[in-house]
Design an enzyme around this catalytic site. Structure first.
Site, PDB file in Angstrom:
ATOM      1  N   PRO A 260       4.648 -44.710 -65.660  1.00  0.00           N
ATOM      2  CA  PRO A 260       4.293 -44.766 -67.076  1.00  0.00           C
ATOM      3  C   PRO A 260       2.784 -44.694 -67.284  1.00  0.00           C
ATOM      4  O   PRO A 260       2.015 -45.321 -66.558  1.00  0.00           O
ATOM      5  CB  PRO A 260       4.855 -46.126 -67.513  1.00  0.00           C
ATOM      6  CG  PRO A 260       5.974 -46.390 -66.561  1.00  0.00           C
ATOM      7  CD  PRO A 260       5.512 -45.829 -65.257  1.00  0.00           C
ATOM      8  N   GLU A 261       2.379 -43.903 -68.269  1.00  0.00           N
ATOM      9  CA  GLU A 261       0.970 -43.760 -68.599  1.00  0.00           C
ATOM     10  C   GLU A 261       0.709 -44.433 -69.944  1.00  0.00           C
ATOM     11  O   GLU A 261       1.574 -45.139 -70.475  1.00  0.00           O
ATOM     12  CB  GLU A 261       0.604 -42.271 -68.601  1.00  0.00           C
ATOM     13  CG  GLU A 261       0.895 -41.609 -67.242  1.00  0.00           C
ATOM     14  CD  GLU A 261       0.550 -40.130 -67.194  1.00  0.00           C
ATOM     15  OE1 GLU A 261      -0.317 -39.679 -67.978  1.00  0.00           O
ATOM     16  OE2 GLU A 261       1.146 -39.407 -66.372  1.00  0.00           O
TER      17      GLU A 261
ATOM     18  N   LYS B 171      -3.246 -48.938 -68.860  1.00  0.00           N
ATOM     19  CA  LYS B 171      -1.826 -48.919 -68.510  1.00  0.00           C
ATOM     20  C   LYS B 171      -1.271 -50.330 -68.316  1.00  0.00           C
ATOM     21  O   LYS B 171      -0.185 -50.503 -67.776  1.00  0.00           O
ATOM     22  CB  LYS B 171      -1.614 -48.107 -67.227  1.00  0.00           C
ATOM     23  CG  LYS B 171      -2.045 -46.648 -67.318  1.00  0.00           C
ATOM     24  CD  LYS B 171      -1.838 -45.939 -65.979  1.00  0.00           C
ATOM     25  CE  LYS B 171      -2.377 -44.524 -66.001  1.00  0.00           C
ATOM     26  NZ  LYS B 171      -2.202 -43.849 -64.682  1.00  0.00           N
TER      27      LYS B 171
ATOM     28  N   HIS C 104      18.221 -54.967 -60.628  1.00  0.00           N
ATOM     29  CA  HIS C 104      16.866 -55.150 -60.089  1.00  0.00           C
ATOM     30  C   HIS C 104      16.004 -55.990 -61.030  1.00  0.00           C
ATOM     31  O   HIS C 104      14.827 -55.708 -61.237  1.00  0.00           O
ATOM     32  CB  HIS C 104      16.225 -53.794 -59.815  1.00  0.00           C
ATOM     33  CG  HIS C 104      16.901 -53.019 -58.728  1.00  0.00           C
ATOM     34  ND1 HIS C 104      16.658 -53.247 -57.394  1.00  0.00           N
ATOM     35  CD2 HIS C 104      17.858 -52.050 -58.787  1.00  0.00           C
ATOM     36  CE1 HIS C 104      17.410 -52.421 -56.671  1.00  0.00           C
ATOM     37  NE2 HIS C 104      18.151 -51.699 -57.482  1.00  0.00           N
TER      38      HIS C 104
ATOM     39  N   ARG D 217      11.858 -50.106 -58.159  1.00  0.00           N
ATOM     40  CA  ARG D 217      11.114 -49.825 -56.924  1.00  0.00           C
ATOM     41  C   ARG D 217      10.107 -50.917 -56.565  1.00  0.00           C
ATOM     42  O   ARG D 217       9.452 -50.856 -55.540  1.00  0.00           O
ATOM     43  CB  ARG D 217      10.418 -48.461 -57.036  1.00  0.00           C
ATOM     44  CG  ARG D 217      11.416 -47.311 -57.204  1.00  0.00           C
ATOM     45  CD  ARG D 217      10.760 -45.959 -57.092  1.00  0.00           C
ATOM     46  NE  ARG D 217      10.214 -45.725 -55.766  1.00  0.00           N
ATOM     47  CZ  ARG D 217       9.554 -44.613 -55.428  1.00  0.00           C
ATOM     48  NH1 ARG D 217       9.359 -43.648 -56.326  1.00  0.00           N
ATOM     49  NH2 ARG D 217       9.075 -44.472 -54.208  1.00  0.00           N
TER      50      ARG D 217
ATOM     51  N   ARG E 132      -1.183 -36.723 -55.910  1.00  0.00           N
ATOM     52  CA  ARG E 132      -0.187 -36.360 -56.918  1.00  0.00           C
ATOM     53  C   ARG E 132       0.020 -34.851 -56.933  1.00  0.00           C
ATOM     54  O   ARG E 132      -0.932 -34.077 -56.790  1.00  0.00           O
ATOM     55  CB  ARG E 132      -0.622 -36.818 -58.323  1.00  0.00           C
ATOM     56  CG  ARG E 132      -1.027 -38.276 -58.422  1.00  0.00           C
ATOM     57  CD  ARG E 132       0.068 -39.231 -57.957  1.00  0.00           C
ATOM     58  NE  ARG E 132       1.290 -39.088 -58.730  1.00  0.00           N
ATOM     59  CZ  ARG E 132       1.530 -39.704 -59.886  1.00  0.00           C
ATOM     60  NH1 ARG E 132       0.604 -40.501 -60.410  1.00  0.00           N
ATOM     61  NH2 ARG E 132       2.675 -39.549 -60.514  1.00  0.00           N
TER      62      ARG E 132
END
Length: 290
Positions: A2-3, A69, A111, A130, A280
Site C-alpha cells: 500500500p502506498e 505510508k 492471520h 505476510r 522493484r
C-alpha cells in the site's frame, strides 16, 4: 505494498469509527509471542508483547492521521499522550467488527495478529497475511528516528522545492529517477505503482539518471505525481493482490492504471519491458519512455 492513497483511504474510513473511543484491552496472536521468544519482532516492534498489551489498555484514541505510508494513532491516558504507529507492510488490513466471524475473507481472518477491544464492545482488528506490517507504541516521535527523516507530504507547499533540492544532492543525482521518487526521504508515499504511472505520463524512462532531467521537467514530474496520487485517493486506492481498506473494502484505481502491470502500451501498442530498480520491477514502454 500500500502506498499513500491506500493508507489515506484506511485512515479516512477508520477515523469516524474509532476516534474518541477507548481501548479496553488488547490481545496479540500466538505468532507475535513466539516470534519474540525466538528473538524476532513480528508485527509488534519496540515492546515485549505482554508489555504492549498492558500499556495500551484504557487508552483513548483521540486522533487518527496519516503521515506518508504510516498510520498514526494518537492515544491519551491520564492526561498524557502517546503514539501507536502502524505500517501496513505488504498485506496489512484493519477491520472494525462486533465479532471476528464478520471478517468474511478467510485469508484475513486466519492471520489476525492484534485485536483491540473497545469499551463500546467493537473489535478493532489488525490482520496481516505476510506479517511485514508493524505496530509500534512510542511516547515521542523521536523514539523512532526514521519518522523524522520523512519528506514533506506531496501536497505541502514546500514539497516540490524539497524534492528538487534532494534530487540534486550527490546521494541521489546519479541514481535512476524511479529509485529517487520512491525514496521516502525525497517524496513521501510514492511507491512502485504511482512512480510507474507518473513516469509513463511524463514519457520518462524509469532508469534515466536523475541528473539528466532538467529542473523544469522535475517540477512537471512532481506535479504529475501529485495528480496521480490525488486521482488514486479519489478512487479509493488500488486494490491489487491483498490490499483492502477497512472491513474488506476495495478501491478502483487499478482500473485506471496505464502502465503498471501492463503487457502492452496503451498509447502505442508496443510490448512493454521490465527492469528491476531498487528491488522493484519497473514496467515501461521502450518507445514512449526515453
Amino acid at each position: 505494498m500500500p502506498e499513500l492513497p491506500e493508507v489515506e483511504g484506511v485512515v479516512r474510513d477508520l477515523r469516524p469509527i474509532v476516534e474518541g473511543k477507548t481501548i479496553a484491552q488488547v490481545a496479540l496472536s500466538e505468532t507475535v509471542f513466539t516470534s519474540h521468544d525466538a528473538g524476532k519482532q513480528t508485527i509488534v516492534k519496540n515492546n515485549e508483547p505482554h508489555q504492549f498489551e498492558r500499556l495500551i489498555q484504557q487508552m483513548t484514541i483521540i486522533e487518527l492521521k496519516r503521515r506518508s505510508k504510516y498510520i498514526f494513532f494518537q492515544l491519551e491516558k491520564d492526561g498524557k499522550t502517546f503514539h501507536l504507529i502502524n505500517h501496513l507492510g505488504m498485506t496489512g488490513a484493519w477491520f472494525v467488527v462486533n465479532d471476528i466471524t464478520e471478517i468474511t475473507e478467510d485469508k484475513f481472518r486466519k492471520h489476525i495478529h492484534a485485536v483491540f477491544t473497545l469499551t463500546t464492545g467493537e473489535l478493532l482488528v489488525f490482520s496481516d497475511i505476510r506479517r511485514f506490517g508493524e505496530l509500534r507504541f512510542i511516547k515521542e516521535i523521536e523514539e523512532h528516528p526514521p519518522l523524522l527523516k520523512m519528506a514533506p507530504e506531496p501536497f505541502d507547499e514546500d514539497a516540490c522545492d524539497f524534492f528538487i533540492t534532494q534530487s540534486e544532492k550527490p546521494k541521489y543525482r546519479n541514481k535512476p529517477i524511479k529509485e529517487v521518487i520512491m525514496d521516502g526521504q525525497v517524496i513521501s508515499g510514492c511507491g512502485n505503482i504511482y512512480a510507474t504511472e507518473s513516469l509513463f505520463k511524463m514519457n520518462i524512462h524509469p532508469g534515466r539518471k536523475t541528473n539528466r532531467i532538467s529542473r523544469e521537467r522535475k517540477q512537471q514530474l512532481f506535479q504529475v505525481i501529485c495528480d496521480v496520487l490525488q486521482e488514486s485517493i479519489n478512487s479509493g486506492g488500488s486494490t491489487i493482490s491483498d490490499y483492502r481498506s477497512i472491513n474488506g473494502g476495495a478501491g478502483t484505481m487499478q482500473h485506471r492504471l496505464k502502465m503498471y502491470g501492463k503487457k502492452q502500451c496503451l498509447t502505442c501498442d508496443t510490448t512493454t519491458k521490465s527492469i528491476v530498480i531498487a528491488g522493484r520491477t519497473s514496467t515501461y514502454c521502450p518507445k514512449c519512455q526515453r
